[in-house]
Design an enzyme around this catalytic site. Structure first.
Site: not given
Ligand code: UD1
Length: 420
Positions: A22-23, A117, A122, A307, A399
Protein backbone atom coordinates in the site's frame (compact mmCIF):
# COMPACT_ATOMS: atom_id res chain seq x y z
CA UNK A 1 -20.63 -1.13 8.81
CA UNK A 2 -18.74 -4.43 8.59
CA UNK A 3 -17.37 -6.30 11.56
CA UNK A 4 -15.32 -9.45 11.99
CA UNK A 5 -16.54 -12.35 14.03
CA UNK A 6 -13.60 -14.41 15.21
CA UNK A 7 -13.65 -17.64 17.18
CA UNK A 8 -10.14 -17.95 18.49
CA UNK A 9 -7.94 -20.80 19.59
CA UNK A 10 -6.85 -22.40 16.32
CA UNK A 11 -3.16 -22.66 15.39
CA UNK A 12 -2.70 -21.16 11.93
CA UNK A 13 -0.87 -23.05 9.20
CA UNK A 14 -0.57 -22.77 5.44
CA UNK A 15 0.46 -20.38 2.67
CA UNK A 16 -0.38 -16.71 2.11
CA UNK A 17 0.19 -14.76 -1.07
CA UNK A 18 1.29 -11.28 -0.10
CA UNK A 19 -0.20 -8.32 -1.98
CA UNK A 20 1.54 -5.25 -3.36
CA UNK A 21 2.59 -2.65 -0.79
CA UNK A 22 0.00 0.00 0.00
CA UNK A 23 2.63 2.53 1.04
CA UNK A 24 4.51 2.06 -2.23
CA UNK A 25 1.37 2.02 -4.38
CA UNK A 26 0.03 5.38 -3.14
CA UNK A 27 3.01 7.60 -4.06
CA UNK A 28 3.64 5.61 -7.24
CA UNK A 29 0.04 6.19 -8.38
CA UNK A 30 0.46 9.88 -7.54
CA UNK A 31 3.61 9.97 -9.70
CA UNK A 32 1.38 9.31 -12.73
CA UNK A 33 0.31 12.96 -12.40
CA UNK A 34 3.78 13.94 -13.57
CA UNK A 35 3.71 12.02 -16.85
CA UNK A 36 1.98 13.50 -19.93
CA UNK A 37 1.22 10.04 -21.28
CA UNK A 38 0.46 6.46 -20.29
CA UNK A 39 2.07 4.58 -17.42
CA UNK A 40 1.44 1.05 -16.25
CA UNK A 41 1.88 -0.19 -12.69
CA UNK A 42 1.81 -3.86 -11.74
CA UNK A 43 1.04 -5.66 -8.48
CA UNK A 44 -1.46 -3.06 -7.33
CA UNK A 45 -3.22 -4.16 -4.12
CA UNK A 46 -7.04 -4.05 -3.98
CA UNK A 47 -7.48 -1.74 -1.01
CA UNK A 48 -9.77 1.09 -0.04
CA UNK A 49 -6.82 3.52 0.13
CA UNK A 50 -5.85 2.59 -3.43
CA UNK A 51 -9.42 3.17 -4.60
CA UNK A 52 -9.39 6.56 -2.87
CA UNK A 53 -6.14 7.50 -4.63
CA UNK A 54 -7.54 6.41 -8.01
CA UNK A 55 -10.66 8.51 -7.38
CA UNK A 56 -8.48 11.46 -6.46
CA UNK A 57 -6.49 11.11 -9.69
CA UNK A 58 -9.76 10.70 -11.62
CA UNK A 59 -11.02 14.03 -10.24
CA UNK A 60 -7.88 15.66 -11.63
CA UNK A 61 -8.52 14.34 -15.11
CA UNK A 62 -6.31 11.23 -15.08
CA UNK A 63 -7.75 8.34 -17.09
CA UNK A 64 -7.67 5.12 -15.07
CA UNK A 65 -7.90 1.64 -16.58
CA UNK A 66 -7.76 -1.26 -14.14
CA UNK A 67 -7.40 -4.82 -15.35
CA UNK A 68 -8.03 -8.08 -13.55
CA UNK A 69 -4.34 -9.04 -13.41
CA UNK A 70 -3.72 -6.45 -10.71
CA UNK A 71 -2.28 -3.85 -13.08
CA UNK A 72 -3.43 -0.34 -13.74
CA UNK A 73 -2.88 1.93 -16.70
CA UNK A 74 -3.02 5.65 -16.04
CA UNK A 75 -3.03 8.46 -18.54
CA UNK A 76 -2.44 11.98 -17.28
CA UNK A 77 -1.99 13.52 -20.74
CA UNK A 78 -4.27 16.34 -19.71
CA UNK A 79 -5.05 17.48 -16.18
CA UNK A 80 -8.18 19.48 -15.52
CA UNK A 81 -7.78 20.19 -11.80
CA UNK A 82 -5.00 20.66 -9.28
CA UNK A 83 -7.28 20.31 -6.27
CA UNK A 84 -7.33 17.40 -3.83
CA UNK A 85 -10.72 17.95 -2.19
CA UNK A 86 -11.68 17.44 1.45
CA UNK A 87 -14.20 14.65 0.84
CA UNK A 88 -11.42 12.35 -0.40
CA UNK A 89 -8.44 13.63 1.60
CA UNK A 90 -10.30 13.28 4.90
CA UNK A 91 -10.54 9.51 4.41
CA UNK A 92 -6.86 9.13 3.60
CA UNK A 93 -4.10 11.28 5.01
CA UNK A 94 -1.63 9.92 2.46
CA UNK A 95 -3.47 11.98 -0.20
CA UNK A 96 -0.81 14.57 0.62
CA UNK A 97 1.51 12.71 -1.79
CA UNK A 98 -0.22 14.43 -4.71
CA UNK A 99 1.24 17.76 -3.56
CA UNK A 100 4.76 17.24 -4.95
CA UNK A 101 3.64 15.77 -8.30
CA UNK A 102 1.04 18.52 -8.92
CA UNK A 103 3.56 21.26 -8.14
CA UNK A 104 6.09 19.58 -10.42
CA UNK A 105 3.72 19.20 -13.34
CA UNK A 106 1.35 22.18 -13.01
CA UNK A 107 3.35 24.51 -10.72
CA UNK A 108 0.33 24.76 -8.47
CA UNK A 109 -1.65 22.57 -6.10
CA UNK A 110 -4.40 22.79 -3.51
CA UNK A 111 -4.61 19.94 -1.04
CA UNK A 112 -7.15 19.81 1.73
CA UNK A 113 -5.59 19.47 5.16
CA UNK A 114 -5.62 15.75 5.78
CA UNK A 115 -7.63 13.40 7.96
CA UNK A 116 -7.05 9.63 7.92
CA UNK A 117 -5.55 7.63 10.80
CA UNK A 118 -6.36 9.02 14.22
CA UNK A 119 -2.83 8.52 15.53
CA UNK A 120 -1.73 11.77 17.05
CA UNK A 121 -0.96 15.01 15.34
CA UNK A 122 0.23 14.11 11.86
CA UNK A 123 1.29 17.48 10.51
CA UNK A 124 2.64 18.37 7.09
CA UNK A 125 4.94 21.21 8.14
CA UNK A 126 8.06 19.32 7.00
CA UNK A 127 6.58 18.77 3.52
CA UNK A 128 5.83 22.48 3.22
CA UNK A 129 9.21 23.65 4.51
CA UNK A 130 11.07 21.33 2.16
CA UNK A 131 9.03 22.31 -0.90
CA UNK A 132 9.64 25.98 -0.10
CA UNK A 133 13.34 25.21 -0.62
CA UNK A 134 12.43 24.31 -4.22
CA UNK A 135 10.77 27.68 -4.79
CA UNK A 136 7.16 26.96 -3.83
CA UNK A 137 5.14 29.63 -2.01
CA UNK A 138 2.44 28.38 0.34
CA UNK A 139 -0.60 29.71 2.07
CA UNK A 140 -3.19 27.93 4.17
CA UNK A 141 -6.71 29.10 3.39
CA UNK A 142 -10.18 27.56 3.71
CA UNK A 143 -8.71 24.36 5.17
CA UNK A 144 -6.46 23.88 2.16
CA UNK A 145 -2.70 24.07 1.68
CA UNK A 146 -2.26 26.08 -1.48
CA UNK A 147 1.12 26.01 -3.19
CA UNK A 148 2.33 27.93 -6.23
CA UNK A 149 5.60 28.20 -8.09
CA UNK A 150 4.73 30.59 -10.92
CA UNK A 151 8.16 30.44 -12.53
CA UNK A 152 8.43 26.66 -12.06
CA UNK A 153 10.35 24.71 -9.43
CA UNK A 154 14.06 25.23 -8.93
CA UNK A 155 16.49 22.66 -7.56
CA UNK A 156 17.58 23.21 -3.97
CA UNK A 157 19.05 21.60 -0.90
CA UNK A 158 16.69 20.07 1.63
CA UNK A 159 17.73 18.71 5.00
CA UNK A 160 14.85 17.07 6.85
CA UNK A 161 15.08 17.85 10.58
CA UNK A 162 13.06 14.68 11.17
CA UNK A 163 12.79 11.70 8.88
CA UNK A 164 9.47 11.67 7.05
CA UNK A 165 8.39 9.03 4.55
CA UNK A 166 5.72 10.87 2.57
CA UNK A 167 7.65 14.13 3.04
CA UNK A 168 10.67 12.57 1.32
CA UNK A 169 8.41 11.21 -1.42
CA UNK A 170 6.78 14.58 -2.08
CA UNK A 171 10.07 16.44 -2.34
CA UNK A 172 11.64 13.70 -4.44
CA UNK A 173 8.79 13.89 -6.95
CA UNK A 174 8.89 17.69 -7.03
CA UNK A 175 12.69 17.72 -7.50
CA UNK A 176 12.52 15.35 -10.46
CA UNK A 177 10.96 18.08 -12.65
CA UNK A 178 12.70 21.07 -10.96
CA UNK A 179 15.30 23.07 -12.85
CA UNK A 180 18.82 22.01 -11.86
CA UNK A 181 20.11 19.81 -9.07
CA UNK A 182 18.44 19.03 -5.75
CA UNK A 183 19.86 17.23 -2.75
CA UNK A 184 17.65 15.67 -0.07
CA UNK A 185 19.49 14.90 3.15
CA UNK A 186 18.19 12.82 6.04
CA UNK A 187 15.82 11.25 3.52
CA UNK A 188 13.66 8.30 4.55
CA UNK A 189 15.16 4.98 3.43
CA UNK A 190 11.99 2.89 3.64
CA UNK A 191 11.74 0.32 0.82
CA UNK A 192 8.59 2.10 -0.36
CA UNK A 193 10.61 5.31 -0.95
CA UNK A 194 13.18 3.28 -2.87
CA UNK A 195 10.43 1.63 -4.92
CA UNK A 196 9.08 5.08 -5.82
CA UNK A 197 12.56 6.32 -6.76
CA UNK A 198 13.08 3.26 -8.98
CA UNK A 199 9.71 3.95 -10.60
CA UNK A 200 10.64 7.58 -11.29
CA UNK A 201 13.92 6.45 -12.87
CA UNK A 202 11.97 4.01 -15.07
CA UNK A 203 9.93 7.02 -16.21
CA UNK A 204 13.03 9.06 -17.08
CA UNK A 205 14.07 10.75 -13.81
CA UNK A 206 17.72 11.13 -12.81
CA UNK A 207 18.28 10.15 -9.19
CA UNK A 208 21.46 9.09 -7.39
CA UNK A 209 21.80 7.63 -3.92
CA UNK A 210 18.60 5.57 -4.10
CA UNK A 211 18.22 3.55 -0.89
CA UNK A 212 20.47 5.91 1.10
CA UNK A 213 19.64 8.93 3.24
CA UNK A 214 21.06 11.34 0.64
CA UNK A 215 19.19 11.59 -2.63
CA UNK A 216 20.65 13.64 -5.48
CA UNK A 217 18.27 14.58 -8.23
CA UNK A 218 19.10 16.18 -11.55
CA UNK A 219 15.90 17.76 -12.80
CA UNK A 220 14.64 16.71 -16.24
CA UNK A 221 12.25 18.59 -18.54
CA UNK A 222 9.61 15.87 -18.61
CA UNK A 223 8.95 12.27 -17.65
CA UNK A 224 7.94 9.69 -20.24
CA UNK A 225 5.65 6.69 -20.45
CA UNK A 226 6.84 3.47 -18.82
CA UNK A 227 5.97 0.65 -16.48
CA UNK A 228 6.89 -0.37 -12.98
CA UNK A 229 6.16 -3.12 -10.46
CA UNK A 230 5.07 -2.39 -6.90
CA UNK A 231 7.02 -4.22 -4.20
CA UNK A 232 5.35 -6.74 -1.86
CA UNK A 233 3.78 -5.37 1.31
CA UNK A 234 6.24 -6.05 4.14
CA UNK A 235 3.69 -4.94 6.75
CA UNK A 236 0.92 -7.22 5.51
CA UNK A 237 3.50 -10.01 5.35
CA UNK A 238 4.72 -9.32 8.89
CA UNK A 239 1.16 -9.22 10.20
CA UNK A 240 0.48 -12.78 8.96
CA UNK A 241 3.73 -14.02 10.47
CA UNK A 242 2.88 -12.51 13.86
CA UNK A 243 -0.62 -14.01 13.68
CA UNK A 244 0.89 -17.45 13.01
CA UNK A 245 3.45 -16.98 15.81
CA UNK A 246 0.83 -15.86 18.34
CA UNK A 247 -1.24 -19.00 17.67
CA UNK A 248 1.88 -21.24 18.00
CA UNK A 249 1.36 -22.15 14.34
CA UNK A 250 3.27 -21.93 11.08
CA UNK A 251 2.97 -19.97 7.86
CA UNK A 252 4.68 -19.57 4.50
CA UNK A 253 4.56 -16.22 2.76
CA UNK A 254 4.65 -16.24 -1.01
CA UNK A 255 5.87 -13.30 -3.12
CA UNK A 256 7.67 -11.33 -0.45
CA UNK A 257 10.98 -9.52 -0.32
CA UNK A 258 12.69 -11.06 2.74
CA UNK A 259 15.38 -8.38 2.97
CA UNK A 260 12.73 -5.71 3.59
CA UNK A 261 11.55 -7.67 6.64
CA UNK A 262 14.79 -8.10 8.57
CA UNK A 263 13.75 -6.17 11.68
CA UNK A 264 10.47 -8.12 11.99
CA UNK A 265 12.08 -11.48 11.26
CA UNK A 266 14.82 -10.93 13.86
CA UNK A 267 12.20 -10.21 16.53
CA UNK A 268 10.20 -13.27 15.55
CA UNK A 269 13.35 -15.39 15.85
CA UNK A 270 13.92 -13.87 19.27
CA UNK A 271 10.35 -14.86 20.12
CA UNK A 272 11.28 -18.48 19.35
CA UNK A 273 10.15 -18.85 15.73
CA UNK A 274 12.13 -20.85 13.23
CA UNK A 275 12.38 -18.63 10.16
CA UNK A 276 13.48 -19.73 6.70
CA UNK A 277 14.04 -17.35 3.83
CA UNK A 278 14.47 -18.48 0.27
CA UNK A 279 14.11 -16.31 -2.83
CA UNK A 280 10.72 -14.67 -2.54
CA UNK A 281 9.30 -16.81 0.27
CA UNK A 282 9.58 -16.68 4.04
CA UNK A 283 8.42 -19.47 6.35
CA UNK A 284 7.75 -19.31 10.05
CA UNK A 285 7.30 -22.29 12.34
CA UNK A 286 6.71 -22.12 16.09
CA UNK A 287 6.88 -25.94 16.32
CA UNK A 288 3.80 -25.80 18.54
CA UNK A 289 5.55 -23.70 21.18
CA UNK A 290 4.30 -20.59 22.89
CA UNK A 291 6.17 -17.43 21.85
CA UNK A 292 8.58 -15.68 24.21
CA UNK A 293 7.93 -11.98 24.86
CA UNK A 294 10.25 -9.51 23.10
CA UNK A 295 11.38 -5.92 23.65
CA UNK A 296 10.90 -3.54 20.76
CA UNK A 297 11.57 0.12 20.01
CA UNK A 298 10.12 1.50 16.80
CA UNK A 299 12.50 3.33 14.49
CA UNK A 300 12.80 4.50 10.94
CA UNK A 301 13.89 1.88 8.38
CA UNK A 302 15.96 -0.25 8.65
CA UNK A 303 14.85 -0.15 12.28
CA UNK A 304 11.68 -1.80 13.55
CA UNK A 305 8.62 -0.39 11.73
CA UNK A 306 6.02 1.52 13.72
CA UNK A 307 3.44 -0.17 11.47
CA UNK A 308 4.36 -3.56 13.07
CA UNK A 309 4.26 -2.34 16.66
CA UNK A 310 0.63 -3.08 17.55
CA UNK A 311 0.84 -6.63 16.19
CA UNK A 312 3.80 -7.37 18.48
CA UNK A 313 1.92 -6.00 21.50
CA UNK A 314 -0.76 -8.61 20.71
CA UNK A 315 1.94 -11.30 20.47
CA UNK A 316 3.55 -10.21 23.76
CA UNK A 317 0.20 -10.23 25.51
CA UNK A 318 0.01 -14.04 25.19
CA UNK A 319 3.75 -14.77 25.17
CA UNK A 320 5.86 -16.27 27.91
CA UNK A 321 7.43 -13.62 30.18
CA UNK A 322 7.35 -9.86 30.06
CA UNK A 323 8.06 -7.53 27.15
CA UNK A 324 8.29 -3.81 26.46
CA UNK A 325 7.21 -2.13 23.25
CA UNK A 326 8.17 1.53 22.86
CA UNK A 327 6.70 3.72 20.13
CA UNK A 328 9.01 6.56 19.06
CA UNK A 329 7.60 7.63 15.69
CA UNK A 330 4.01 8.66 16.44
CA UNK A 331 2.26 10.05 19.50
CA UNK A 332 -0.93 8.38 20.57
CA UNK A 333 -0.38 5.13 18.66
CA UNK A 334 -1.31 2.85 21.54
CA UNK A 335 -5.08 2.84 21.24
CA UNK A 336 -5.13 -0.95 20.86
CA UNK A 337 -3.95 -1.34 24.46
CA UNK A 338 -7.27 -0.46 26.10
CA UNK A 339 -9.09 -2.89 23.81
CA UNK A 340 -6.62 -5.70 24.55
CA UNK A 341 -6.97 -5.02 28.28
CA UNK A 342 -10.68 -5.62 27.84
CA UNK A 343 -9.74 -9.04 26.48
CA UNK A 344 -7.77 -9.81 29.62
CA UNK A 345 -4.29 -8.71 28.51
CA UNK A 346 -1.98 -7.53 31.28
CA UNK A 347 -0.52 -4.37 29.81
CA UNK A 348 0.71 -1.22 31.52
CA UNK A 349 1.10 1.85 29.42
CA UNK A 350 3.62 4.46 30.60
CA UNK A 351 3.97 7.25 28.09
CA UNK A 352 4.73 5.48 24.83
CA UNK A 353 5.87 2.18 26.33
CA UNK A 354 3.56 -0.82 26.62
CA UNK A 355 4.85 -3.31 29.21
CA UNK A 356 3.18 -6.69 29.07
CA UNK A 357 3.15 -9.77 31.22
CA UNK A 358 1.93 -12.56 28.99
CA UNK A 359 -1.25 -14.33 30.03
CA UNK A 360 -2.10 -17.93 29.13
CA UNK A 361 -5.24 -16.93 27.28
CA UNK A 362 -7.01 -13.78 26.20
CA UNK A 363 -10.78 -13.82 26.38
CA UNK A 364 -13.00 -12.98 23.43
CA UNK A 365 -14.84 -9.65 23.65
CA UNK A 366 -16.39 -7.01 21.43
CA UNK A 367 -13.60 -4.56 20.51
CA UNK A 368 -13.34 -1.44 18.41
CA UNK A 369 -10.77 -0.67 15.71
CA UNK A 370 -9.32 2.81 15.94
CA UNK A 371 -6.73 2.82 13.18
CA UNK A 372 -5.33 0.54 10.53
CA UNK A 373 -2.57 -1.28 12.39
CA UNK A 374 -4.41 -1.27 15.72
CA UNK A 375 -7.23 -3.15 14.03
CA UNK A 376 -4.78 -5.74 12.68
CA UNK A 377 -3.52 -6.29 16.22
CA UNK A 378 -7.09 -6.78 17.49
CA UNK A 379 -7.67 -9.44 14.84
CA UNK A 380 -4.53 -11.22 16.07
CA UNK A 381 -5.76 -10.91 19.65
CA UNK A 382 -9.10 -12.39 18.56
CA UNK A 383 -7.35 -15.33 16.89
CA UNK A 384 -5.62 -16.29 20.15
CA UNK A 385 -8.55 -15.54 22.48
CA UNK A 386 -10.86 -18.10 23.99
CA UNK A 387 -14.40 -17.70 22.71
CA UNK A 388 -15.76 -15.11 20.33
CA UNK A 389 -14.32 -11.70 19.49
CA UNK A 390 -16.17 -9.12 17.46
CA UNK A 391 -13.93 -6.54 15.84
CA UNK A 392 -15.96 -3.49 14.94
CA UNK A 393 -15.17 -0.77 12.37
CA UNK A 394 -13.44 -3.10 9.99
CA UNK A 395 -13.23 -0.29 7.45
CA UNK A 396 -9.95 0.69 9.10
CA UNK A 397 -8.43 -2.68 8.25
CA UNK A 398 -9.83 -2.63 4.70
CA UNK A 399 -7.77 0.49 4.06
CA UNK A 400 -4.58 -1.51 4.20
CA UNK A 401 -5.25 -5.26 4.03
CA UNK A 402 -6.61 -7.04 0.97
CA UNK A 403 -9.36 -9.48 2.04
CA UNK A 404 -7.56 -10.27 5.29
CA UNK A 405 -10.35 -12.58 6.47
CA UNK A 406 -10.08 -14.73 3.33
CA UNK A 407 -6.33 -15.01 3.66
CA UNK A 408 -6.65 -15.89 7.35
CA UNK A 409 -9.31 -18.50 6.58
CA UNK A 410 -6.87 -20.16 4.18
CA UNK A 411 -4.56 -20.48 7.18
CA UNK A 412 -7.32 -22.22 9.16
CA UNK A 413 -8.66 -19.25 11.14
CA UNK A 414 -12.31 -19.12 12.11
CA UNK A 415 -13.13 -15.58 11.01
CA UNK A 416 -16.06 -14.15 9.09
CA UNK A 417 -17.17 -10.76 7.91
CA UNK A 418 -20.61 -9.75 9.07
CA UNK A 419 -22.41 -6.94 7.31
CA UNK A 420 -24.78 -4.95 9.49
C1 UD1 B 1 4.28 6.85 6.44
C2 UD1 B 1 3.45 5.62 6.22
C3 UD1 B 1 2.91 5.09 7.54
C4 UD1 B 1 4.06 4.87 8.51
C5 UD1 B 1 4.91 6.12 8.62
C6 UD1 B 1 6.17 5.91 9.46
C7 UD1 B 1 2.55 5.98 4.01
C8 UD1 B 1 1.36 6.26 3.18
N1 UD1 B 1 2.35 5.95 5.33
O1 UD1 B 1 3.42 7.85 7.00
O2 UD1 B 1 2.24 3.86 7.30
O3 UD1 B 1 3.54 4.56 9.79
O4 UD1 B 1 5.35 6.55 7.33
O5 UD1 B 1 6.92 4.87 8.94
O6 UD1 B 1 3.65 5.75 3.51
N2 UD1 B 1 6.01 14.65 10.88
C9 UD1 B 1 6.03 15.98 11.19
N3 UD1 B 1 5.83 16.88 10.20
C10 UD1 B 1 5.63 16.51 8.90
C11 UD1 B 1 5.62 15.15 8.59
C12 UD1 B 1 5.83 14.23 9.60
O7 UD1 B 1 6.20 16.35 12.34
O8 UD1 B 1 5.47 17.38 8.04
C13 UD1 B 1 6.21 13.66 11.95
C14 UD1 B 1 5.00 12.76 12.14
O9 UD1 B 1 4.05 13.34 12.99
C15 UD1 B 1 5.65 11.53 12.74
C16 UD1 B 1 7.01 11.46 12.03
O10 UD1 B 1 7.25 12.78 11.54
O11 UD1 B 1 5.86 11.74 14.11
C17 UD1 B 1 7.12 10.48 10.91
O12 UD1 B 1 6.02 10.63 10.05
P1 UD1 B 1 6.08 10.31 8.50
O13 UD1 B 1 7.28 9.48 8.19
O14 UD1 B 1 5.90 11.56 7.75
O15 UD1 B 1 4.79 9.41 8.31
P2 UD1 B 1 3.88 9.37 7.02
O16 UD1 B 1 4.72 9.64 5.83
O17 UD1 B 1 2.66 10.15 7.26
Amino acid sequence: MDRFLIRGGRALSGDVKVSGAKNAALPILAAALMVPGKVRFENLPHLNDVTTMLQLLGRMGVEVLLDDTGSVELDASSLNSVIAPYDLVRTMRASIVVLGPLLARAHQAEVSLPGGCAIGARPVNLHVKALERLGVEFEVADGYIKGRAPGGLVGGKVLFEKITVTGTENVLMAAVLAKGESVIENAAREPEVTNLADCLVALGAKIDGIGTDTLRIEGVDALRSGRHRIIPDRIEAGTFLVAAAATAGSCTLIEVEPKHMDATLLKLEEAGARIERSGTTVSLDMRGKRAKAVDITTLEYPGFATDMQAQFVALNSVAEGSGRVTETIFENRMMHIAEMQRMGAEIDLYGSTASTVGVNHLKGAPVMSTDLRASASLVIAGLVAEGQTIVDRVYHIDRGYERIEEKLRRLGADIERVRL
